[in-house]
Design a protein around this motif. Structure first.
Motif, PDB file in Angstrom:
ATOM      1  N   SER A 105       0.818  -1.216   0.000  1.00 47.32           N
ATOM      2  CA  SER A 105       0.000   0.000   0.000  1.00 47.32           C
ATOM      3  C   SER A 105       0.847   1.258   0.000  1.00 47.32           C
ATOM      4  CB  SER A 105      -0.925   0.006   1.220  1.00 47.32           C
ATOM      5  OG  SER A 105      -1.890  -1.010   1.120  1.00 47.32           O
ATOM      6  N   PRO A 118      -3.386   0.962  -2.200  1.00 47.24           N
ATOM      7  CA  PRO A 118      -4.221   0.369  -1.152  1.00 47.24           C
ATOM      8  C   PRO A 118      -5.520  -0.229  -1.671  1.00 47.24           C
ATOM      9  CG  PRO A 118      -4.351   2.767  -1.076  1.00 47.24           C
ATOM     10  CD  PRO A 118      -3.266   2.427  -2.047  1.00 47.24           C
ATOM     11  N   ARG A 158       0.413 -10.771  -3.173  1.00 45.72           N
ATOM     12  CA  ARG A 158       0.687  -9.384  -2.799  1.00 45.72           C
ATOM     13  C   ARG A 158       1.854  -9.335  -1.811  1.00 45.72           C
ATOM     14  NH1 ARG A 158      -0.932  -4.690   0.541  1.00 45.72           N
ATOM     15  NH2 ARG A 158      -1.893  -3.144  -0.829  1.00 45.72           N
ATOM     16  N   TYR A 240      -4.486  -3.133   3.391  1.00 45.01           N
ATOM     17  CA  TYR A 240      -4.933  -2.380   2.223  1.00 45.01           C
ATOM     18  C   TYR A 240      -6.238  -1.694   2.589  1.00 45.01           C
ATOM     19  CZ  TYR A 240      -6.399  -7.256   1.933  1.00 45.01           C
ATOM     20  OH  TYR A 240      -6.828  -8.511   2.247  1.00 45.01           O
TER      21      TYR A 240
END
Length: 300
Positions: A105, A118, A158, A240
């Motif tokens: 983020s 984010p 991620r 996020y």
């Protein structure tokens, strides 16, 4: 400890030696790290330059030929900028691949808002059929990547610079893991938020679930944990956009009286970029901020 991104590069480079259908597609980011692998596999390590739409399209094209592409760059340039290609080239064409992001983020605040993402998981949530992994440690990132390479589905991994102190056993099919058990509520800690959640809930009578695979959402696990508490109060702490998984939790608890609080990155842009730790504090995702909001939410 190496970073998740470092581990991704070393693991993917090794997998290229082991898996003949694997390919890595880059858009300059991490190109230096993959230089040795590119020398060994010039036809399967492709750098398209700073052309993110082409990045995703090339990966999907490889998937159409039967290859298993790993497509990699910063999250803002992997999910947000080429979203149409993610939606059409992978989803509409019905092919699989692995998107691996870096930057999280706000891992590199000096890069400014262009390098912050984010909203990436929330955006992917508008598409069907994506598995989303959010590891909290480099060992977990390696395990989830190795598992993803063996499939044919669409996977998003991620990665972030923020990491927990220790790794935990993970699997993309195992659901959420109970780290603590309590009676006053359930707190779901996603990926690198676990250490801060454990510090924030120290001494509180709550169940803490650890999530590294958030899509599909472990509805049964959340329901089990919430049903065992005195009140079905659930807090989800994500690295996020705040509330990204709130609807999924609400659906899991649909036939139980419940409350859900989604904690994460706020929508307001923080224009004094500072450092990652300052962003965590500003969004209330440090232990102090989390404790205040978690204790304020739970019923006495």
């Amino acid at each position: 400890m190496d970073t998740m991104r470092d581990r991704f590069i070393s693991t993917a480079s090794q997998l290229l030696d082991e898996e003949p259908r694997l390919a890595v597609v880059l858009a300059d980011i991490s190109a230096d790290g993959f230089a040795p692998a590119r020398r060994d596999h010039p036809d399967r390590v492709i750098n398209v330059g700073i052309r993110e739409q082409l990045l995703v399209g090339a990966g999907a094209g490889m998937a159409l030929t039967g290859m298993r592409p790993i497509v990699h760059t910063f999250a803002s340039f992997l999910v947000e900028r080429p979203f149409e290609q993610v939606k059409l080239d992978f989803g509409h064409q019905g092919v699989g691949g692995i998107l691996v992001s870096a930057g999280g983020s706000y891992d590199w605040p000096a890069g400014g808002f262009t390098h912050m993402a984010p909203g990436d998981v929330a955006l992917l949530d508008t598409l069907d059929g994506w598995t989303v992994h959010v590891p909290g440690h480099p060992d977990e990132a390696e395990a989830l990547l190795r598992e993803a390479v063996t499939g044919d589905d669409r996977v998003y991994v991620r990665l972030s610079l923020q990491a927990n102190r220790e790794a935990r056993p993970v699997s993309g099919t195992a659901g959420f893991t109970a780290v603590r058990e309590g009676r006053r509520g359930t707190v779901v800690a996603v990926g690198p938020m676990l250490d801060n959640v454990l510090a924030a809930t120290e001494g509180l009578d709550v169940t803490v679930l650890y999530a590294t695979t958030v899509r599909p959402f472990d509805a049964a696990g959340v329901r089990r944990a919430a049903g065992a508490t005195a009140t079905a109060d659930v807090v989800i702490v994500e690295p996020y956009l705040a509330g990204t998984s709130a609807a999924a939790a609400g659906e899991a608890l649909m036939d139980l009286p419940h409350r859900v609080l989604g904690l994460g990155v706020g929508r307001a842009e923080l224009r004094r970029y500072g450092q990652m730790e300052e962003h965590l504090a500003a969004h209330g995702l440090d232990p102090k901020g989390l404790r205040e909001r978690i204790t304020g939410f739970l019923r006495p």
